[in-house]
Design a protein around this motif. Sequence first.
Motif, mmCIF file in Angstrom:
data_model
loop_
_atom_site.group_PDB
_atom_site.id
_atom_site.type_symbol
_atom_site.label_atom_id
_atom_site.label_comp_id
_atom_site.label_asym_id
_atom_site.label_seq_id
_atom_site.Cartn_x
_atom_site.Cartn_y
_atom_site.Cartn_z
ATOM 1 N N LYS A 134 2.931 -1.364 58.292
ATOM 2 C CA LYS A 134 3.023 -0.707 59.597
ATOM 3 C C LYS A 134 4.456 -0.712 60.106
ATOM 4 C CE LYS A 134 1.124 -0.800 64.274
ATOM 5 N NZ LYS A 134 0.169 -1.469 65.212
ATOM 6 N N ALA A 135 5.141 -1.848 59.930
ATOM 7 C CA ALA A 135 6.533 -1.938 60.377
ATOM 8 C C ALA A 135 7.405 -0.921 59.656
ATOM 9 C CB ALA A 135 7.063 -3.344 60.146
ATOM 10 N N PHE B 164 9.726 -6.408 64.117
ATOM 11 C CA PHE B 164 8.870 -7.245 63.261
ATOM 12 C C PHE B 164 9.690 -8.420 62.740
ATOM 13 C CE2 PHE B 164 7.456 -8.405 58.985
ATOM 14 C CZ PHE B 164 6.088 -8.549 59.128
ATOM 15 N N SER B 165 9.077 -9.595 62.674
ATOM 16 C CA SER B 165 9.714 -10.729 62.016
ATOM 17 C C SER B 165 8.653 -11.513 61.260
ATOM 18 C CB SER B 165 10.435 -11.637 63.023
ATOM 19 O OG SER B 165 9.508 -12.282 63.875
ATOM 20 N N SER B 166 9.069 -12.131 60.180
ATOM 21 C CA SER B 166 8.135 -12.939 59.409
ATOM 22 C C SER B 166 8.856 -14.164 58.879
ATOM 23 C CB SER B 166 7.536 -12.138 58.245
ATOM 24 O OG SER B 166 8.524 -11.864 57.263
ATOM 25 N N ALA B 167 8.067 -15.189 58.579
ATOM 26 C CA ALA B 167 8.585 -16.384 57.919
ATOM 27 C C ALA B 167 7.675 -16.650 56.728
ATOM 28 C CB ALA B 167 8.582 -17.577 58.871
ATOM 29 N N GLN B 168 8.252 -17.004 55.605
ATOM 30 C CA GLN B 168 7.422 -17.167 54.422
ATOM 31 C C GLN B 168 7.858 -18.341 53.559
ATOM 32 O OE1 GLN B 168 8.415 -13.124 53.023
ATOM 33 N NE2 GLN B 168 9.034 -14.080 51.089
ATOM 34 N N ARG B 169 6.944 -18.761 52.718
ATOM 35 C CA ARG B 169 7.174 -19.810 51.745
ATOM 36 C C ARG B 169 6.452 -19.431 50.460
ATOM 37 N NH1 ARG B 169 9.559 -20.803 55.771
ATOM 38 N NH2 ARG B 169 9.845 -22.773 56.870
ATOM 39 N N LEU B 170 6.865 -20.041 49.362
ATOM 40 C CA LEU B 170 6.145 -19.925 48.097
ATOM 41 C C LEU B 170 5.670 -21.318 47.708
ATOM 42 C CD1 LEU B 170 8.385 -17.522 45.957
ATOM 43 C CD2 LEU B 170 6.202 -16.989 47.036
ATOM 44 N N TYR C 217 3.729 -13.783 60.742
ATOM 45 C CA TYR C 217 4.496 -12.642 61.240
ATOM 46 C C TYR C 217 4.240 -12.419 62.724
ATOM 47 C CZ TYR C 217 0.059 -10.147 60.947
ATOM 48 O OH TYR C 217 -1.250 -9.766 61.117
ATOM 49 N N VAL C 218 5.177 -11.695 63.341
ATOM 50 C CA VAL C 218 5.055 -11.317 64.748
ATOM 51 C C VAL C 218 5.427 -9.846 64.878
ATOM 52 C CG1 VAL C 218 5.921 -11.653 67.093
ATOM 53 C CG2 VAL C 218 5.632 -13.631 65.587
ATOM 54 N N ASN C 219 4.591 -9.069 65.569
ATOM 55 C CA ASN C 219 4.907 -7.686 65.934
ATOM 56 C C ASN C 219 5.458 -7.702 67.353
ATOM 57 O OD1 ASN C 219 3.941 -6.239 63.587
ATOM 58 N ND2 ASN C 219 1.882 -6.827 64.216
ATOM 59 N N TRP C 220 6.764 -7.597 67.486
ATOM 60 C CA TRP C 220 7.407 -7.807 68.780
ATOM 61 C C TRP C 220 7.209 -6.659 69.752
ATOM 62 C CZ3 TRP C 220 9.168 -12.465 70.076
ATOM 63 C CH2 TRP C 220 9.381 -13.386 69.038
#
Length: 238
Positions: free
Chosen positions: A10-11, A143-149, A202-205
Motif C-alpha cells: 500500500k505504501a 510509512f515506517s517499519s522495524a525488522q529483525r531476522l 510497521y506504522v502507517n503515519w
Amino acid sequence: MDDAKKAVRKALTAENGVCLITGPTGSGKTTLLYSALAALDRRGLNIVSIEDPVEYTFPGITQIQVSPRLSFADSLRAILRQDPDVILVGEVRDRETAELCFQAAATGHLVLSTLHANSAVDVTRRLQGLGLSLDTINSSLRFSSAQRLLPQICSRCSEPVTDESVAPLVSLMLDGATFRRRSVGCSSCRNGLTGMVPILEYVNWQESDSRVPAQSLKEIALTRAAHGEVDAYEAMAV
C-alpha cells in the motif's frame, strides 16, 4: 506477516511521501528495499536509486553509486532536477540527506530509504535528532517499519522447552502453544536450523488510527516461537 506485506504494498502505491525501513545490520533492510523496487512499475515510472554500494542491478532503474566525492546528499540534489517519480536512498545518515528526502516528498516524489532507529515509532525521534521539525516529519512521513531476522529452528529435531522462565509466556499466546529450542541438528537441517524468519512491525503515519504498531517486535517474535518456528530464548531476547 501477511498484514505487513499488504502495508508495504500500500505504501508503494502512494504518489509521494517518505517510507523508512529500520533495523540492525543483517536484518534484511536492503532485501526489503530491493523487493520494493522489483514490485514497482519500472516501465511506467521514472525510478532512481542512490546506493552504497549497488548490490543488485535492476533493468529500467537508474542506479547511482555514492563515493567519497559523491555523497547521498550530493546525488539526491542532482537527481531531483530530473524529476523522478520514485527515489531510493540507501540510508539517511545526516541532517542534509534527511531534509532533502522530506523536501523531495513534499514536492511530489515517493522516497524509500533506511534509518537507524530502535523501532518503527522511534523513527520520528531519530529524525528530530537529525534536525527535522515534527511538522515536517508529520507532513510527509508515510510509512515506517522495524525488522529483525531470527533463525528458523528445525521442526524435526528441535526440543520442547521445559524451563520455567518461558512458562508464563504460554498463557499470553495461543492455546496449546509449545515453545521449543534449537537442537544440535539432524539430517533435515544444518546445526538445528533451516533458514531465517523475518519479523516486522510497521506504522502507517498518514492514517490517524494507525500511528502505533499493531504488534511490537517482541510480540511477533513470541508468536513465531509459540508456533515452534524460532527458538523461545531468542524470541524473548528481541
